[in-house]
Design an enzyme around this catalytic site. Sequence first.
Site, PDB file in Angstrom:
ATOM      1  N   GLU A   1       1.197  -9.740  -7.503  1.00 22.23           N
ATOM      2  CA  GLU A   1       0.531  -8.975  -8.560  1.00 22.23           C
ATOM      3  C   GLU A   1      -0.921  -8.693  -8.214  1.00 22.23           C
ATOM      4  O   GLU A   1      -1.521  -9.351  -7.360  1.00 22.23           O
ATOM      5  CB  GLU A   1       0.613  -9.726  -9.880  1.00 22.23           C
ATOM      6  CG  GLU A   1       2.023  -9.854 -10.404  1.00 22.23           C
ATOM      7  CD  GLU A   1       2.126 -10.601 -11.717  1.00 22.23           C
ATOM      8  OE1 GLU A   1       3.228 -10.640 -12.258  1.00 22.23           O
ATOM      9  OE2 GLU A   1       1.119 -11.166 -12.198  1.00 22.23           O
TER      10      GLU A   1
ATOM     11  N   GLU B   1      11.387  -8.008  -3.770  1.00 20.20           N
ATOM     12  CA  GLU B   1      12.357  -7.295  -2.941  1.00 20.20           C
ATOM     13  C   GLU B   1      11.656  -6.319  -2.011  1.00 20.20           C
ATOM     14  O   GLU B   1      11.991  -6.203  -0.826  1.00 20.20           O
ATOM     15  CB  GLU B   1      13.366  -6.535  -3.813  1.00 20.20           C
ATOM     16  CG  GLU B   1      14.124  -7.400  -4.784  1.00 20.20           C
ATOM     17  CD  GLU B   1      13.455  -7.472  -6.167  1.00 20.20           C
ATOM     18  OE1 GLU B   1      12.249  -7.816  -6.243  1.00 20.20           O
ATOM     19  OE2 GLU B   1      14.137  -7.201  -7.160  1.00 20.20           O
TER      20      GLU B   1
ATOM     21  N   CYS C   1      13.062  -1.003  -6.834  1.00 24.68           N
ATOM     22  CA  CYS C   1      13.644  -1.862  -5.800  1.00 24.68           C
ATOM     23  C   CYS C   1      15.085  -1.460  -5.487  1.00 24.68           C
ATOM     24  O   CYS C   1      15.511  -1.526  -4.336  1.00 24.68           O
ATOM     25  CB  CYS C   1      13.558  -3.332  -6.211  1.00 24.68           C
ATOM     26  SG  CYS C   1      11.861  -3.950  -6.140  1.00 24.68           S
TER      27      CYS C   1
ATOM     28  N   ASN D   1       6.931 -11.729  -5.372  1.00 26.98           N
ATOM     29  CA  ASN D   1       6.133 -10.719  -6.058  1.00 26.98           C
ATOM     30  C   ASN D   1       4.663 -11.010  -5.828  1.00 26.98           C
ATOM     31  O   ASN D   1       4.246 -12.154  -5.649  1.00 26.98           O
ATOM     32  CB  ASN D   1       6.488 -10.597  -7.537  1.00 26.98           C
ATOM     33  CG  ASN D   1       6.365 -11.858  -8.353  1.00 26.98           C
ATOM     34  OD1 ASN D   1       6.674 -12.954  -7.884  1.00 26.98           O
ATOM     35  ND2 ASN D   1       5.938 -11.726  -9.591  1.00 26.98           N
TER      36      ASN D   1
ATOM     37  N   CYS E   1       6.876  -5.857  -5.936  1.00 23.79           N
ATOM     38  CA  CYS E   1       8.035  -6.692  -6.257  1.00 23.79           C
ATOM     39  C   CYS E   1       8.444  -7.510  -5.030  1.00 23.79           C
ATOM     40  O   CYS E   1       8.221  -7.098  -3.881  1.00 23.79           O
ATOM     41  CB  CYS E   1       9.209  -5.826  -6.692  1.00 23.79           C
ATOM     42  SG  CYS E   1       8.914  -4.890  -8.200  1.00 23.79           S
TER      43      CYS E   1
ATOM     44  N   CYS F   1      14.485  -4.156 -10.156  1.00 21.82           N
ATOM     45  CA  CYS F   1      14.062  -3.011 -10.969  1.00 21.82           C
ATOM     46  C   CYS F   1      14.562  -1.712 -10.315  1.00 21.82           C
ATOM     47  O   CYS F   1      15.105  -1.730  -9.206  1.00 21.82           O
ATOM     48  CB  CYS F   1      12.537  -2.999 -11.106  1.00 21.82           C
ATOM     49  SG  CYS F   1      11.656  -2.562  -9.590  1.00 21.82           S
TER      50      CYS F   1
END
Length: 150
Positions: free
Chosen positions: A47, A58, A102, A45, A56, A99
């Site tokens: 940010e 993924e 993803c 990830n 993310c 999520c």
Amino acid sequence: MGAVAGAVLIDAAREAAKNAHAPYSRFGVGAAVLLTDGEIVTGTNFENASYGLSLCAETVALATVNARGRFRDVVAIGIIGGALNKDGTISGSAPIYPCGRCRQIINEAAQMGGRDIDIHCGSADGSAVARHSASELLPHAFGPADLGIG
């Protein structure tokens, strides 16, 4: 996709998570994507102070796969995540699931590759792993096939 290959993906995801850029949530995530030839591509990830711009793990891993021209070659993905500790380790005992965004991107890879992708969701501490298929985690998904592409 066997348990041994799933464990290899979870281990690769755990190693990748060490590079997570998560200064705001302090929640590190690593992902590892298995390709048809056995190559493993990882992501973490990433940010941003403008939270909506965060990525993310993924998505990072799958975008890297796509940049290499291998998006149709995705076979499986392993994901781990948990609290990011000051020493750079990740802790947590619950499996981490992708999520919704993803799941949609994983579904895109599955449909483009013509296979249902195995998703191995692991805990940071290695105590738990759950395996699901992309179609289980996103049933009735909209994707390339709905647009006549595939």
